[in-house]
Design an enzyme around this catalytic site. Structure first.
Site, PDB file in Angstrom:
ATOM      1  N   ASN A 499       0.860  -1.186   0.000  1.00 42.16           N
ATOM      2  CA  ASN A 499       0.000   0.000   0.000  1.00 42.16           C
ATOM      3  C   ASN A 499       0.892   1.229   0.000  1.00 42.16           C
ATOM      4  O   ASN A 499       1.369   1.672   1.028  1.00 42.16           O
ATOM      5  CB  ASN A 499      -0.895  -0.026   1.235  1.00 42.16           C
ATOM      6  CG  ASN A 499      -1.909   1.101   1.229  1.00 42.16           C
ATOM      7  OD1 ASN A 499      -1.685   2.132   0.601  1.00 42.16           O
ATOM      8  ND2 ASN A 499      -2.998   0.900   1.931  1.00 42.16           N
ATOM      9  N   ASP A 500       1.105   1.771  -1.185  1.00 45.01           N
ATOM     10  CA  ASP A 500       1.993   2.922  -1.368  1.00 45.01           C
ATOM     11  C   ASP A 500       1.601   4.106  -0.519  1.00 45.01           C
ATOM     12  O   ASP A 500       2.355   5.060  -0.382  1.00 45.01           O
ATOM     13  CB  ASP A 500       1.909   3.385  -2.826  1.00 45.01           C
ATOM     14  CG  ASP A 500       2.924   2.690  -3.701  1.00 45.01           C
ATOM     15  OD1 ASP A 500       4.028   2.433  -3.221  1.00 45.01           O
ATOM     16  OD2 ASP A 500       2.587   2.409  -4.853  1.00 45.01           O
ATOM     17  N   CYS A 501       0.389   4.068  -0.030  1.00 42.14           N
ATOM     18  CA  CYS A 501      -0.140   5.252   0.646  1.00 42.14           C
ATOM     19  C   CYS A 501      -0.143   5.119   2.156  1.00 42.14           C
ATOM     20  O   CYS A 501      -0.594   6.018   2.862  1.00 42.14           O
ATOM     21  CB  CYS A 501      -1.540   5.537   0.119  1.00 42.14           C
ATOM     22  SG  CYS A 501      -1.502   5.828  -1.656  1.00 42.14           S
ATOM     23  N   ASN A 503       2.057   5.596   4.615  1.00 44.80           N
ATOM     24  CA  ASN A 503       3.401   6.173   4.757  1.00 44.80           C
ATOM     25  C   ASN A 503       3.622   6.525   6.221  1.00 44.80           C
ATOM     26  O   ASN A 503       3.393   7.656   6.650  1.00 44.80           O
ATOM     27  CB  ASN A 503       3.538   7.413   3.871  1.00 44.80           C
ATOM     28  CG  ASN A 503       2.993   7.156   2.470  1.00 44.80           C
ATOM     29  OD1 ASN A 503       2.014   7.770   2.045  1.00 44.80           O
ATOM     30  ND2 ASN A 503       3.599   6.220   1.756  1.00 44.80           N
ATOM     31  N   GLN A 516       5.665   9.380  -0.984  1.00 42.32           N
ATOM     32  CA  GLN A 516       6.502   8.181  -1.131  1.00 42.32           C
ATOM     33  C   GLN A 516       7.976   8.478  -0.924  1.00 42.32           C
ATOM     34  O   GLN A 516       8.713   7.619  -0.464  1.00 42.32           O
ATOM     35  CB  GLN A 516       6.305   7.560  -2.518  1.00 42.32           C
ATOM     36  CG  GLN A 516       5.091   6.660  -2.614  1.00 42.32           C
ATOM     37  CD  GLN A 516       3.817   7.453  -2.801  1.00 42.32           C
ATOM     38  OE1 GLN A 516       3.797   8.485  -3.465  1.00 42.32           O
ATOM     39  NE2 GLN A 516       2.744   6.983  -2.190  1.00 42.32           N
TER      40      GLN A 516
END
Ligand code: BGC
Ligand code: NOJ
Length: 829
Positions: A499-501, A503, A516
């Site tokens: 899940n790139d989001c 963070n 990112q």
């Protein structure tokens, strides 16, 4: 409402009206030259890299307007119209667009003039072919003017749309006969040019946009077709285009065929110019656009155009493309009563897998082609759905990806397709990345039985001096997770996991900053339960590969680490009714009932179930029941609930999206198949199939006004239940959904799964599915598998026969004899 239908026989999607709810596109090309092609002939093409070597222009923020493409303006008497509907949105008496495997065909008519355009990229050549047929269906002779139109991109697509102070002065073309050459920057450092040609003599041409369109006009108001006469303009700076003017006289009932070719050509640096060219001063040579007494050495263009100078040659190339796809798709076919499933699994899903393998996330109507390169995690996952089609290309891709890995096992998140080097803009630190390499390599070996890939010497960080075997790369991947754990013994998340989001080390309060790449600190605390589950899912493959290559000690050590990880998940990753998602940089739980929003996430639950965590003690079952209870919708499973209403500094991009979109409680289709597979691990075929169906586009064909995206391909995201446009899809084509869905349906639902020793037969289907057949090409033989579920159960194989003989166990052996083998599977308990 429906905008078309599937023609299963032809393997085409037939669009029956041009004003689809969004441009519905196709991809032309499957090797080095690609075109994006919409149902109204919009789109653009490029050679190898959508950013660096783009042939035709496409505009920033241009969809759904979709202005720009390969257009043909027709002037029939005084009536000017565009037969692909766009750009003039001409009223048509008939319209149809057939998107097929690597080609598209638009047919239309108006006032008795019929038009058809068949567009494709032939195998082995770097060009688009557009075969155009005009037919006079009226009773009287017609005098028709045809104006072709493309707009050249000045190669670097990013500069092309930003650097006008330079661009408006550099455009150069050359025209010779019916061939228009685009040679911007050829005089200096480029050794390549484009050619836009037609196989008949022309009556005129234009290469200067303003001359063709008229000042202040858009493509929909091009002035030249109305005037009925080309200007023979030679572009010098401003915007170079390519337009042929052909006058065609058509007797009643007569057809005429034209072959247009848009090609990419390269010359060796020392042979860029035509040495024999002398006649420029007298102007008798016929060349226009001569620069410094030189013209392009046209040898490669001549060869290409000679090859495709007739309609028959174009037809032969298209037939070869059809055979290519027929053979590819013969490697996995399905026959079942459920035609929607059969056509998706047997045709369109695999087609999309090829496209995602080729494009990664670079060029679509949602990805500009100028930003992202190939993703380390994305490409490893893409090949899961592609490896059975062209294993050699998957092998080469694996080696390219692995070469961008760092010596400590971590990885550049992306690399550039042209240079194959890691991309510093995005950097590394996505801590799930390394594990996907194990997943990809294991899939390759299971498909092919080719262990030699493990001995390939592969650089680290693209540095040959650091090269070691691919096996060592896998080992570094595995131990990167082992040696990067947080306070609960769970893997550190780094910048983000799948899940790139999410963070958790970002803490960004500056608008516009990248979530990112901005890490305000690496907490050494934020942990991911998902990475733990990925480790438990894919780690056993590493152990198995060790064992099968004579490294029993390595295998045992790896298995111990996996057991330790399972224990950590059991201890610190369970929330009572589902698996937690993560711990944040303050050690606070994410995806827990203790949270206000984001109490439950899909990813850790699907993946843990897939990995078999909690399978024996009922927790996996409970987790997936909770997923169903809290996250399920008729359009798929949302990523989390409740959606984050506010921006949380400590969570990053996930909370930046409005509720219901993207990672903030959108239906992020990529992770739905993990639940599907998890359900099959639990033996719940009815529910597995339901989760499969809910995101499958073919089942929503008649709901296209809401869904909006192409009914023949998966979209990355469907708006979730918190969003105003609940059910609307976005980001079609380039998504890991393609590969994972193909894995879920082919390997886990229909249950034909490559394993190290052969093909495992393990169906998990809805009890109402009484029978189906799968044809699977595997390691040099064809397996024709008939599954009989007259018992009406969801899982369980009672008996298997192969060529009439009872099989001991459930793994079909490797025959490798080039023959077809009849397999009968009886389900039962
Ligand atoms: C998107 C993600 C994507 C990421 C990386 C985010 O804005 O929501 O889906 O993976 O950007 O580019
Ligand atoms: C799209 C990215 O390409 C992929 O790598 C990522 O896993 C998903 N978004 C989820 O964030």
């Amino acid at each position: 409402m429906q905008y078309g239908y599937f023609d299963d026989e032809a393997r085409e999607y037939v669009i029956t009206r041009p004003d689809t709810p969004y441009p519905w596109i196709n991809y032309l090309g499957c090797d080095e030259f690609y075109g994006l092609f919409s149902n109204t002939s919009g789109g653009y093409c490029f050679y190898r890299d959508a950013r660096m070597l783009r042939l035709t222009r496409y505009r920033y923020n241009n969809v759904p307007a979709d202005a720009g493409g390969r257009y043909f303006y027709l002037r029939d008497g005084g009536d000017v119209w565009t037969p692909s509907w766009m750009p003039m949105k001409s009223a048509l008496d008939r319209y149809e667009c057939r998107h097929g495997m690597g080609y598209s065909k638009i047919s239309s008519s108006r006032n008795g003039l019929a038009f058809s355009q068949t567009s494709f990229v032939p195998l082995g050549d770097n060009c688009e072919i557009h075969k155009v047929i005009l037919t006079n269906e009226s009773k009287a002779q017609k005098n028709v003017d045809i104006f072709s139109f493309i707009e050249f991109c000045l190669w670097n697509a990013n500069d092309d749309m930003t650097n006008f102070q330079r661009n408006f002065s550099i455009g150069e073309v050359e025209v010779e006969g019916s061939r228009i050459y685009h040679k911007t920057e050829y005089r200096e450092r480029r050794n390549h040019f484009a050619v836009w040609a037609v196989n008949v003599p022309i009556n005129g041409f234009d290469t200067d946009r303003q001359s063709f369109l008229g000042l202040y006009n858009g493509f929909d108001q091009a002035k030249t077709p109305f005037e009925g006469k080309a200007n023979n303009s030679i572009a010098s700076g401003w915007a170079p285009i390519g337009s042929h003017h052909i006058k065609a006289v058509l007797a009643a009932g007569e057809s005429k065929t034209f072959v247009f070719v848009l090609g990419y050509c390269e010359n060796p640096a020392d042979q860029k110019w035509d040495a024999s060219f002398k006649d420029f001063i007298s102007g008798k040579s016929g060349n226009k656009g001569v620069i410094n007494s030189k013209v392009i050495n046209k040898t490669p263009a001549n060869a290409l155009l000679e090859k495709y100078k007739t309609a028959e040659a174009a037809d032969t190339a298209l037939a070869a493309l059809n055979v290519y796809w027929k053979n590819l798709l013969a490697r996995f076919t399905v026959d079942a009563e459920d035609k929607k499933m059969a056509r998706m699994a047997g045709v369109w899903n695999q087609y999309q897998c090829m496209v995602t393998f080729n494009m990664s996330r670079s060029a679509s109507y949602f990805e500009s082609g100028i930003g992202r390169g190939m993703g380390f995690r994305d490409s490893n996952q893409d090949l899961l759905g592609f490896v059975h089609l062209v294993p050699e290309r998957a092998r080469a891709r694996i080696l390219d990806i692995a070469a961008t890995q760092f010596p400590d096992g971590s990885a550049y998140h992306q690399y550039q397709p042209l240079t194959k080097r890691g991309n510093n803009d995005v950097g590394s630190g996505f801590n799930d990345d390394p594990l996907w390499l194990i997943c990809g390599v294991a899939a390759y070996i299971k498909e092919t039985g080719d262990y030699s890939i493990l001995d390939e010497k592969v650089p680290f960080d693209n540095n040959e001096a650091l090269a070691d075997t691919l096996f060592i790369h896998l080992k570094r991947s595995f131990y990167y997770t082992v040696t990067n754990k947080g306070p609960h013994g769970l893997p550190l998340i780094g910048r983000a996991d799948w899940n790139d989001c999410l963070n958790l080390n970002c803490f960004s309060s500056t608008p516009g900053e990248s979530f990112q790449t901005t890490a305000n600190f690496e907490s050494g605390i934020a942990e991911s339960v998902l990475i733990a589950a990925i480790f438990v899912f894919t780690g056993p493959d590493f152990a198995e590969i060790c064992r099968r290559t004579g490294r029993a000690d390595e295998a045992e050590s790896a298995e111990k680490e996996i057991a330790v990880m399972i224990e950590a998940v059991n201890q610190h990753g369970w929330d009572g009714d589902w698996f937690l998602r993560a711990y944040d940089a303050h050690g606070k739980k994410i995806g827990s009932r203790e949270c206000d929003d984001g109490k439950i996430f899909i990813e850790s639950n699907g993946f843990a179930a897939m990995a078999g965590i909690g399978a024996e003690d009922g927790r996996a079952q409970k987790a997936l029941d909770s997923v169903k209870e809290h996250l399920d919708t008729p359009y798929g499973i949302v990523l989390l609930q409740p959606a984050y209403k506010d921006y949380h500094l400590e969570l990053g991009e996930v909370s930046s999206y409005p509720p219901g979109y993207k990672e903030n409680a959108g239906i992020f289709c990529h992770n739905n198949p993990w639940v599907t597979i998890g359900e099959t691990v639990l033996g719940r075929g009815n529910r597995a199939f339901e989760t499969y169906k809910n995101i499958c586009p073919a089942y929503r064909e008649d709901d296209s006004d809401l869904r909006r995206m192409e009914p023949y391909v998966y979209a990355q995201m469907v708006a979730g239940k918190d969003a105003p446009h609940f059910g609307e899809a976005k980001n079609s084509w380039l998504t890991g959904t393609a590969a994972w869905t193909f894995v879920s349906i082919s390997q886990y639902i229909l249950g034909v799964r490559p394993v190290y020793d052969g093909l495992l037969i393990d169906p998990c289907i809805p009890s109402t599915m009484k029978n189906y057949t799968v044809m699977r090409h595997f390691r040099g033989a064809d397996y024709h598998i008939t599954v009989d579920n007259s018992a009406g159960i969801e899982k369980g194989v009672k008996s298997i026969t192969v060529d009439g003989n009872a099989l001991d166990g459930d793994v079909l052996p490797v025959f490798g004899d080039g023959k077809k083998h009849e397999v009968i599977v009886k389900m039962g308990v």
